[in-house]
Design a protein around this motif. Structure first.
Motif, PDB file in Angstrom:
ATOM      1  N   GLY A 196       0.785  -1.226   0.000  1.00  0.00           N
ATOM      2  CA  GLY A 196       0.000   0.000   0.000  1.00  0.00           C
ATOM      3  C   GLY A 196       0.814   1.272   0.000  1.00  0.00           C
ATOM      4  O   GLY A 196       0.257   2.362   0.162  1.00  0.00           O
ATOM      5  N   PRO A 212      -2.587   1.847  -3.301  1.00  0.00           N
ATOM      6  CA  PRO A 212      -3.201   0.602  -2.824  1.00  0.00           C
ATOM      7  C   PRO A 212      -2.885  -0.623  -3.667  1.00  0.00           C
ATOM      8  O   PRO A 212      -3.053  -1.753  -3.197  1.00  0.00           O
ATOM      9  CB  PRO A 212      -4.702   0.917  -2.850  1.00  0.00           C
ATOM     10  CG  PRO A 212      -4.855   2.082  -3.759  1.00  0.00           C
ATOM     11  CD  PRO A 212      -3.598   2.874  -3.621  1.00  0.00           C
ATOM     12  N   TYR A 263      -3.623   1.252   3.430  1.00  0.00           N
ATOM     13  CA  TYR A 263      -4.907   1.046   2.753  1.00  0.00           C
ATOM     14  C   TYR A 263      -5.610  -0.192   3.304  1.00  0.00           C
ATOM     15  O   TYR A 263      -6.336  -0.887   2.596  1.00  0.00           O
ATOM     16  CB  TYR A 263      -4.726   0.921   1.237  1.00  0.00           C
ATOM     17  CG  TYR A 263      -4.419   2.234   0.562  1.00  0.00           C
ATOM     18  CD1 TYR A 263      -5.441   3.102   0.190  1.00  0.00           C
ATOM     19  CD2 TYR A 263      -3.104   2.611   0.312  1.00  0.00           C
ATOM     20  CE1 TYR A 263      -5.156   4.319  -0.435  1.00  0.00           C
ATOM     21  CE2 TYR A 263      -2.810   3.822  -0.302  1.00  0.00           C
ATOM     22  CZ  TYR A 263      -3.840   4.673  -0.674  1.00  0.00           C
ATOM     23  OH  TYR A 263      -3.560   5.873  -1.288  1.00  0.00           O
TER      24      TYR A 263
END
Length: 456
Positions: free
Chosen positions: A171, A175, A188
């Motif tokens: 992440g 993401p 994320y």
């Protein structure tokens, strides 16, 4: 208390978690572990692998409470995230043979001080020196904050190496980035950018390698701001909760300060959720939130009443300010804006008191350099280690003596033990004289007595 096969337990979360359960969110009863959608699955070291279909279905039904921080100087928020599948035998064996434990700060024997355990994630085998340097930096940041600054000699710091196949964490910066790491750290988490999740069962496996663990921090090899607090976890290794933070984000250090307010100080969050309504349950057990207003606290001599009216280091005077414990109404907090509400601020006076008491639950006011289990000679020097501001008083056969006041090293002869061929005892009592703890019950934690037998 609920526990899984690993021994990690989930403490029942007050109020908001109870509401979540009532709404149909099922909290894991068999595993006190969590990770984000990209966090580690059953394959050791992967932040993107998935469990078998049956395990995935089971994990999807289980959620773990976590706290996260949208940005520096912000109010924290809380949510629940999916629980990963339990570790298998292969994973546990791999962790058992991975890395080593390095003592970075030693102020006394393990167990006699508060032992802080840092575990690195996203550091390859060749980056472990970088990990140790990052731990030193984070500890320096943490120990600048009061009351850590005053009590930093009450802590030992351990670095537990975890060798990741890849450098960095999932992440970061977007993401779609996936990394194979030892603990499965990933931003994320469950779709929340700044939420940095790990696999707590893996954390437990690494933390248990340290001689003692009172506070556990996962340091992710990243410059991206973020972190998390797993405050419902109680470990058989001795720690309550897990905090995560980025190694190279200074602002992430404030996350650690806040999270230790929960784990060491047993403090509640002093913020609330918009539209949360009124709290109508029983009086909370935490020391820094209450259903009572200032005059009621004083009249009933409850919680932080001793501090009311005093100027607090986070600004303003101690009173009873509306909102806290996730509720906008029905609960009150001691000050307007302490670090338990907003990152970057100070602990308020009741918070500092709770933190100091928390330190002393794990760290002795005094510790014996000369072992108490072995007889000493009349001419032998007895030495103890005492923290800053600790008053020392020596005793011979249970009677106080004016000799050796506040001295950490004395001989029985200098204290007045006679050479009469009889057995005698020498003791020393250490008392932390801080004015930052007013509660008599908590002050009992601030004194300790050690005794030695003097040979005939």
């Amino acid at each position: 208390m609920r526990s899984d096969k690993s021994g990690i337990s989930l403490r029942g979360r007050r109020t908001r978690l109870q509401i979540a359960v009532a709404a149909g969110v099922v909290v894991a009863a068999s595993l006190a572990a969590t990770a984000g959608a990209t966090a580690a699955g059953p394959d050791a070291g992967s932040s993107a692998s998935s469990a078998s279909s049956s395990s995935a279905t089971e994990s999807a039904e289980r959620r773990q409470h976590v706290e996260y921080f949208p940005g520096p100087d912000s109010h924290p928020r809380h949510t629940t995230v999916p629980v990963p599948a339990p570790l298998n035998h292969k994973q546990r064996t791999a962790i058992a043979g991975d890395g080593k434990v390095v003592e970075l700060v030693k102020n006394g024997p393990a167990g006699s001080k508060a032992d802080v355990v840092f575990i690195g994630d996203g550091y390859t085998k060749s980056q472990q020196k970088d990990f140790q340097a990052d731990v030193r930096t984070k500890w320096k940041d943490l120990s600048k904050v009061e009351p850590y600054a005053t009590y930093k000699k009450q802590f030992n710091v351990w670095a537990v190496e975890a060798h990741s196949p890849q450098s960095g964490v999932g992440g970061d910066p977007t993401p779609d980035v996936s990394k194979r790491t030892a603990l499965g750290s990933s931003f994320y988490c469950d779709g929340i950018e700044r939420l940095l999740c790990v696999n707590p069962e893996k954390v437990e496996a690494y933390a248990s390698k340290a001689p003692d663990a009172d506070l556990v921090i996962v340091l992710a090899n990243s410059t991206m701001y973020g972190g998390a607090g797993y405050n419902d976890i109680t470990s058989p290794s001795g720690y309550d909760g897990i905090a995560t933070a980025s190694s190279d984000s200074y602002d992430s250090s404030q996350i650690l300060v806040h999270e230790t307010g929960h784990s060491l100080g047993k403090l509640a969050d002093e913020y609330w959720d918009e539209g949360s309504g009124r709290y109508d349950a029983a009086e909370p057990w935490e020391s820094n939130i209450s259903k009572l207003k200032a005059d009621q606290l004083t009249a009933q001599k409850k919680k932080w009443y001793r501090w009311i009216g005093r100027t607090s280091p986070d600004g303003g005077k101690v009173g009873a300010y509306r909102g806290g414990g996730y509720f906008e109404r029905g609960l009150y907090r001691p000050t307007d804006d302490s670090i338990m509400r907003t990152l970057g601020n100070e602990f308020n006076l009741p918070g500092r008191e709770a933190m100091i008491a928390g330190f002393h639950r794990h760290a002795s006011v005094i510790s014996a350099i000369t072992r108490t289990s072995v007889e000493v000679r009349r001419t032998q020097t007895i030495t103890v280690q005492a923290g800053k501001g600790v008053q020392l008083r020596w005793y011979v056969d249970g009677r106080a003596t004016d000799k050796g006041k506040d001295k950490a090293s004395m001989t029985p002869r200098a204290l007045g033990v006679p050479a009469d061929g009889r057995a005698h005892k020498v003791s020393v009592r250490g008392t932390d004289t801080t004015k930052a703890v007013l509660d008599p019950t908590l002050r009992k934690l601030l004194t300790k007595k050690l005794t030695w037998r003097v040979a005939r």
